[in-house]
Enzyme design. Structure first.
Site, PDB file in Angstrom:
ATOM      1  N   ASN A   9       0.868  -1.178   0.000  1.00 38.49           N
ATOM      2  CA  ASN A   9       0.000   0.000   0.000  1.00 38.49           C
ATOM      3  C   ASN A   9       0.901   1.222   0.000  1.00 38.49           C
ATOM      4  OD1 ASN A   9      -1.779   2.061   0.523  1.00 38.49           O
ATOM      5  ND2 ASN A   9      -2.272   1.403   2.612  1.00 38.49           N
ATOM      6  N   LYS A  11       0.155   4.272  -0.357  1.00 42.06           N
ATOM      7  CA  LYS A  11      -0.460   5.486   0.211  1.00 42.06           C
ATOM      8  C   LYS A  11      -0.204   6.680  -0.729  1.00 42.06           C
ATOM      9  CE  LYS A  11      -0.065   3.311   4.680  1.00 42.06           C
ATOM     10  NZ  LYS A  11       0.042   3.451   6.134  1.00 42.06           N
ATOM     11  N   HIS A  96      -9.371   1.194   4.915  1.00 39.10           N
ATOM     12  CA  HIS A  96      -8.086   1.400   5.593  1.00 39.10           C
ATOM     13  C   HIS A  96      -8.299   2.347   6.774  1.00 39.10           C
ATOM     14  CE1 HIS A  96      -4.003   2.680   6.437  1.00 39.10           C
ATOM     15  NE2 HIS A  96      -3.622   1.550   5.875  1.00 39.10           N
ATOM     16  N   GLU A  98      -6.693   4.772   7.803  1.00 44.21           N
ATOM     17  CA  GLU A  98      -6.525   6.198   7.487  1.00 44.21           C
ATOM     18  C   GLU A  98      -7.790   6.765   6.854  1.00 44.21           C
ATOM     19  OE1 GLU A  98      -2.836   5.676   5.370  1.00 44.21           O
ATOM     20  OE2 GLU A  98      -1.903   5.108   7.267  1.00 44.21           O
ATOM     21  N   GLU A 168      -5.158  -4.884  10.723  1.00 44.31           N
ATOM     22  CA  GLU A 168      -4.139  -3.865  10.928  1.00 44.31           C
ATOM     23  C   GLU A 168      -4.415  -3.105  12.219  1.00 44.31           C
ATOM     24  OE1 GLU A 168      -2.165  -2.703   6.946  1.00 44.31           O
ATOM     25  OE2 GLU A 168      -3.936  -1.464   7.186  1.00 44.31           O
ATOM     26  N   GLY A 174       2.726   2.318  10.694  1.00 44.46           N
ATOM     27  CA  GLY A 174       3.680   3.416  10.524  1.00 44.46           C
ATOM     28  C   GLY A 174       4.429   3.785  11.791  1.00 44.46           C
ATOM     29  N   SER A 213       3.626  -2.081  10.294  1.00 41.40           N
ATOM     30  CA  SER A 213       5.072  -2.150  10.525  1.00 41.40           C
ATOM     31  C   SER A 213       5.679  -3.505  10.179  1.00 41.40           C
ATOM     32  CB  SER A 213       5.411  -1.742  11.964  1.00 41.40           C
ATOM     33  OG  SER A 213       5.056  -0.384  12.188  1.00 41.40           O
TER      34      SER A 213
HETATM   35  P1  PGA Z   1       3.024   0.320   7.566  1.00 44.38           P
HETATM   36  O1  PGA Z   1       1.544   0.555   6.964  1.00 44.38           O
HETATM   37  O2  PGA Z   1       3.534  -0.963   6.974  1.00 44.38           O
HETATM   38  O3  PGA Z   1       3.792   1.522   7.115  1.00 44.38           O
HETATM   39  O4  PGA Z   1       2.883   0.229   9.039  1.00 44.38           O
HETATM   40  C1  PGA Z   1       0.655  -0.524   6.796  1.00 44.38           C
HETATM   41  C2  PGA Z   1      -0.651  -0.032   6.236  1.00 44.38           C
HETATM   42  O5  PGA Z   1      -1.081   1.068   6.585  1.00 44.38           O
HETATM   43  O6  PGA Z   1      -1.279  -0.731   5.421  1.00 44.38           O
END
Ligand code: PGA
Length: 250
Positions: A9, A11, A96, A98, A168, A174, A213
């Site tokens: 992803n 983003k 997601h 976000e 997640e 992140g 992560s």
């Molecule tokens: P990350 O993000 O691997 O940077 O923690 C995962 C995600 O948001 O799908």
């Protein structure tokens, strides 16, 4: 047998030209893993999808979108409809954290997206996961139960095997602080048990990814767990070598 799916992803990262570069770097690095049966997908920004489709042809890489609007067409300035993606992408990420947190998307809206993605012939990657506060308050299972039930609501039994769930935990996204492999396995097993209550044996055909992560250092242990069928990777998917190392660990 559930095919492992490692999805990147990206983003709001990578221009069209940077997308071309990253896919060109990645494709040769993951060719052997795709050949041994690992499924690998990248999810660039909307604007780069058409170019990405051309660049990854013959590579075996799959393409995903990061979002979609569930309406078929109309006066929704700035939005992208499922039918606009269906010739381009195999997967669409929906719900997601976000999107849920920054853009206020509800469980019901996320469900509409999942249904619309399936109706357009693609597969949703339905994200679920608890916040740090919910985790610390012991509400993780209640949150997952609610998000899974709402997210899968109304999906025909025959379509369920096409749905991918991404677990997640929001506190792990992140932050560099992934769930332990044991905790990730427990949560994914819990989600599978919830799906079994809703849909019976279809639960065993659905893939459940872990995200948050994931790195080359922790991928192997996480991906070795029986109820974890892949990873949704954010930050580490932006570097070809790191993403390829995660794929290699699958
Ligand atoms: P990350 O993000 O691997 O940077 O923690 C995962 C995600 O948001 O799908």
């Amino acid at each position: 047998m559930r095919t492992t799916l490692i999805a990147g992803n990206w983003k709001m990262n990578k221009s069209v030209s940077e997308t071309v570069l990253l896919i060109s770097e990645l494709a040769p690095l993951v060719r052997d893993d795709i050949a041994r049966g690992v499924e690998v997908a990248v999810c660039p920004p909307f604007i780069a999808l058409a170019t990405a489709r051309d660049v990854l042809s013959n590579s075996g890489l799959k393409l995903g979108a990061q979002n979609v609007n569930p309406e078929a067409k109309g006066a929704f300035t700035g939005e992208i409809a499922p039918g606009m993606l269906s010739g381009l992408t195999e997967y669409v990420i929906v719900g997601h954290s976000e999107r849920r947190q920054i853009f206020g998307e509800s469980d019901a809206f996320v469900n509409k997206k999942a249904l619309a993605v399936l109706a357009a012939g693609m597969a949703p990657i339905l994200c679920v996961g608890e916040t740090l506060a919910e985790n610390e308050a012991g509400q993780t299972e209640a949150v997952l139960t609610r998000q899974v039930a709402a997210g899968l609501s109304g999906i025909a039994p025959n379509d369920l095997s096409r749905v991918v769930i991404a677990y997640e935990p929001i506190w792990a996204i992140g932050t560099g602080r992934a769930a332990t492999a044991a905790d990730a396995q427990n949560r994914c097993a819990f989600i599978r048990a919830e799906i079994r209550k809703l849909a019976g044996a279809a639960a065993d055909t659905m893939r459940i990814q872990y995200g948050g992560s994931v790195t080359p250092a922790n991928a192997r242990e996480i991906l070795s767990k029986p109820d974890i069928d892949g990873a949704l990777v954010g930050g580490a998917s932006l570097k070809a070598a790191d993403f390829a190392a995660i794929v290699a660990a699958a």
